[in-house]
Design an enzyme around this catalytic site. Structure first.
Site, PDB file in Angstrom:
ATOM      1  CE  LYS A  78      -4.353   0.822   2.451  1.00 49.03           C
ATOM      2  NZ  LYS A  78      -4.940   0.757   3.787  1.00 49.03           N
TER       3      LYS A  78
HETATM    4  C1  E4P Z   1      -8.391   1.641   3.780  1.00 50.71           C
HETATM    5  O1  E4P Z   1      -7.538   0.949   3.282  1.00 50.71           O
HETATM    6  C2  E4P Z   1      -8.227   2.353   5.049  1.00 50.71           C
HETATM    7  O2  E4P Z   1      -7.484   1.528   5.912  1.00 50.71           O
HETATM    8  C3  E4P Z   1      -9.524   2.648   5.743  1.00 50.71           C
HETATM    9  O3  E4P Z   1     -10.630   2.270   4.969  1.00 50.71           O
HETATM   10  C4  E4P Z   1      -9.609   4.011   6.331  1.00 50.71           C
HETATM   11  O4  E4P Z   1     -10.849   4.167   6.982  1.00 50.71           O
HETATM   12  P1  E4P Z   1     -11.139   5.364   7.990  1.00 50.71           P
HETATM   13  O5  E4P Z   1     -11.280   6.621   7.194  1.00 50.71           O
HETATM   14  O6  E4P Z   1     -12.427   4.980   8.666  1.00 50.71           O
HETATM   15  O7  E4P Z   1      -9.978   5.419   8.936  1.00 50.71           O
END
Ligand code: E4P
Length: 217
Positions: free
Chosen positions: A83
């Site tokens: 990522k």
């Molecule tokens: C996605 O890969 C992220 O880890 C996640 O969806 C972020 O979510 P949040 O905005 O609720 O922290």
């Protein structure tokens, strides 16, 4: 629609995985902090548990360091998706890591133009954050819809991974639009089973069944 679970809590992943609900997992530095686990150790454990892609996020900010971290994360298991953030450096890292045969998830996407760049850089997944756009009174779902249209216009194979899903309605709308994947916290996935009419109907059936005096086993 593929379901990824947005957590680094192994027990919660296992519960959903045993039900066949888990097509992959996403983590991020905040989720690693919340888990209290070592990133390499917990990522390895999750990758062994789940067959599908497990996203593990780099934390460097320049491209070369991201690539080095990405290579190390990718070595953990064959199903790691590295990522990287949607910055210019992240796009450079995406191109190199995907050319090397790694799955790459480009995260923190908040515009259709960013998603277009990620597709051109060879991203396997683009992660538009719905909830965080809604938080600032923008329409997260409109972004999913725009990216769907743009990717379909040109046949990009990058998968739309609807992220920052906070409600069951987000999940439903992302599915209607045609996001390839959604990643949601375990609690949101479990909540998708709830309906007040299901509960009311079950109460009535239980009441009537008790009156029959019968047993099935
Ligand atoms: C996605 O890969 C992220 O880890 C996640 O969806 C972020 O979510 P949040 O905005 O609720 O922290």
């Amino acid at each position: 629609m593929k379901f990824f679970v947005d957590t680094a809590e192994v027990d919660q992943i296992k519960e959903l995985n045993d039900l066949g609900m888990v097509d992959g997992v996403t983590t991020n530095p905040s989720l690693i902090l919340k888990s209290g686990r070592d990133i390499l150790e917990v990522t390895r454990e999750i990758a062994e548990l789940v067959d599908g892609p497990v996203s593990a996020e780099v934390v460097a900010l320049d491209a070369d360091a991201m690539i080095e971290e990405g290579r190390k994360l990718a070595q953990i298991a064959g199903n790691i998706a590295v990522k990287v953030p949607l910055t210019w450096a992240g796009l450079k890292a995406c191109k190199v890591l995907s050319d090397e045969g790694n799955m790459v998830n480009v995260t923190l996407c908040f515009s259709a133009n960013q998603a277009l760049l990620a597709a051109k850089a060879g991203a396997t997944f683009i992660s538009p954050f719905i909830g965080r756009l809604d938080d600032i009174n923008l329409d997260g779902m409109e972004l999913i819809s725009d990216i769907r249209q743009i990717y379909d216009n040109y046949g990009y194979e990058t998968q739309i991974l609807a992220a920052s899903i906070r409600t069951v309605n987000h999940a439903y709308q992302a599915a209607l639009i045609g996001a390839d994947v959604m990643t949601a916290p375990p609690a949101v996935i479990k909540k998708m089973a709830d309906h007040p009419l299901t509960d009311a109907g079950l109460d009535q059936f239980m009441e009537d069944w008790a009156k029959t005096g019968q047993k099935i086993v």
